[in-house]
Design an enzyme around this catalytic site. Sequence first.
Site, PDB file in Angstrom:
ATOM      1  N   LYS B 174       0.838  -1.210   0.000  1.00 35.72           N
ATOM      2  CA  LYS B 174       0.000   0.000   0.000  1.00 35.72           C
ATOM      3  C   LYS B 174       0.870   1.256   0.000  1.00 35.72           C
ATOM      4  O   LYS B 174       0.571   2.221  -0.709  1.00 35.72           O
ATOM      5  CB  LYS B 174      -0.931   0.007   1.219  1.00 35.72           C
ATOM      6  N   LYS B 242      -0.383  11.662   5.483  1.00 37.11           N
ATOM      7  CA  LYS B 242      -0.213  10.599   6.480  1.00 37.11           C
ATOM      8  C   LYS B 242       0.448   9.383   5.823  1.00 37.11           C
ATOM      9  O   LYS B 242       1.403   8.803   6.357  1.00 37.11           O
ATOM     10  CB  LYS B 242      -1.580  10.201   7.060  1.00 37.11           C
TER      11      LYS B 242
END
Lengths: 298, 298
Positions: B174, B242
Site C-alpha cells: 500500500k 499521512k
Amino acid sequence: MEQNTRIGFIGLGIMGQPMARNLLEAGYALTVWNRSQPGIDALVKDGATEGASPKDVAERSNIVITIVGDAPDVEQVALGDDGIIEGAHDGLIHIDMTTQSPSVTRQIAERYAQAGIELIDAPVSGGERGAIDGTLSIMTGGKREVFERCQSVFDAMGKTIVYCGLSGSGQVVKLCNQVVVGLNNLAMSEALVLAAKAGVAPATMIEAVRAGAGSSWALQNLAPRILDGDFAPGFKIAHQQKDLRLALELADQSHTPLPGTALVHQLFSALEADGMSEEGTQALVKALEKLAGVSLRE
Amino acid sequence: MEQNTRIGFIGLGIMGQPMARNLLEAGYALTVWNRSQPGIDALVKDGATEGASPKDVAERSNIVITIVGDAPDVEQVALGDDGIIEGAHDGLIHIDMTTQSPSVTRQIAERYAQAGIELIDAPVSGGERGAIDGTLSIMTGGKREVFERCQSVFDAMGKTIVYCGLSGSGQVVKLCNQVVVGLNNLAMSEALVLAAKAGVAPATMIEAVRAGAGSSWALQNLAPRILDGDFAPGFKIAHQQKDLRLALELADQSHTPLPGTALVHQLFSALEADGMSEEGTQALVKALEKLAGVSLRE
C-alpha cells in the site's frame, strides 16, 4: 493533400525509415536524403528516389518531412548550405518531426516566412514500434489551415494526431509528454526499490498497484521488463536526456520550476556517468538500486 | 469462511460505512463499534448490532475488521483497555484495513500470537467510490492459510485482492502504491504548469499525452477535474500526507532513498501551510502554480 502529393523525407534513422516506408505504402511518391548512405539505399530499394541534398529534395517535393537528431541538425538541414530554404517554391511545406526546441522552431518559421515556406512542427511519441505500425502519436504546431492540408500525410504515419496551436506548440506538448514519462518512470522505480528493501516481491507489488490509482503505461510496460532483466532500449537514456534537457531549457526560458523533472534528469546523469547511455529508460531503476544498495534481480 | 461467519466492524467513517454495508448485503451478521455514535446508528439502521467496545465486538465475532485513522488508533483498539485482545477466543481473526505502519503491524501480530489471535493486514486502494461499489483493491499480509480463510469476506468488499506475503506486506505494498500515486500526480502537475507557461492550452496537452507512453490514472482522472476547478477530495491531502509519512518512515527504517517521494511530501507540506489539507490530492498542481506564478484556471 491528394495522394499525388510529392513528399521529401530527410532523416532515415530508426524512426525515419519505417515512417518513410509507411508513406510509400500509402502511395506517396518519395524523394529521400540522409547524412549517411545506408538509410538512403534501404528506401530506394523500396521504391523511393534519392535526392542530392535537402535543397534538391525540397525542389522535387510539395511537403518535406525531417526527423533528425536535435535542433542544430534541423537548422542545418533547413537553413544551411544546400538547405531546404534554397529549394523554396510556391506552396512548399516543411513538417519537422524531430523533437527539438520550441524557440528554434519559431526562429526557423520566421526565416521561412520570408521565403514563402510553411513550417509545421510535429514531434512524435510511440517509439520504433509505433513508427513501424503507423500508430504514432503526433503533436503538431503551426497554422491550422496548413496542418489540415497535411492531415492525410499524418494519417499514414500515426494514430493520435493532435493540433496543439501556433508554431512550436507541438514541441511544447512533446516536452510535456517527456516530463510525464520521466516522472512516471521515477514513480515506478522508487516503488520497486522500496518493495525490495522492505521484503516484498516487486512482481507482487506491481500486480497490486497497477490495477488501481497508481496505474500507468510505465507500470504496465516497463516494470515487467525490469523484472526480466531486460534493459534493451525501446527508448534509450541518451535520447531521454536530450528531451529532458529541452524540457528544462523551455522551463528555464518560461520561468517554470520543475523540481521533479530536474531530479529525474540528475538521476539519469548518474547512469550516464556509469556508461549506460545506450540502455533503455527503464534502467532508471538502477540509479535507485545503487543508492539503496540493493538489486531487484538477485 | 461460511456466510454464517459473524463479523465485527470497527471504524465507521467514509470508507468503513460502505464497506460494512457491503458485508451486510452479502449476508454476514455484523456487530459494529465506532468512536462516535452517528456511524453506529447508520449501520444499526441497516441491520447491524451495536457492540459495547472492541472487546465486546471481538467476543461476538469470528472476524473483526478495523479501518481507523492511523497506527496509534489501531494499537488502541487492538491492545488498549477493552481492546480486541481482551476478547480473544479460539479462531479469532483480526483484519486491519487501516493504512498504517508495517512495523507496528508486526508488533501487534507478535502480541496477538501469545493470545491466539491471527492478524491480517489488508489496506485498500480505490477511495470512497470503490468502497461503495465493492471494487476496492485490497493488499494483504499475514499467514497465507489465514488469508485464504478470509477470501469470501474480501470478495464482498473488493475486486483486486492480492496476497503480498507475511505480516506487514500488505502495508508495504500500500505504501508503494502511495509512492507511485504521489509521483504520477507530480508528473501530471509539472506538465500542466509547463504547458500553461509555454502558451499551450493544458486541455490540449492532456489530450495528446494521455494517449501514449505518458498515460496514467492521474492524467485520466485527476487532470480533467483540475481543469474544471474541482478540488473536492476523492482522497484528501491530509490523508495523502499521512501515507507519505508512513512511506518515508518505512524508507528510512530500510535505508531506501526516495528523493522523488520526499519532494512530493514537501510540496504537499506547502499546501498544508496554505490551509489546503482538506482539498483533494489534485490540488498538488497549486503548489507548482504558486512557484511558477501562473494559474491554470484564468
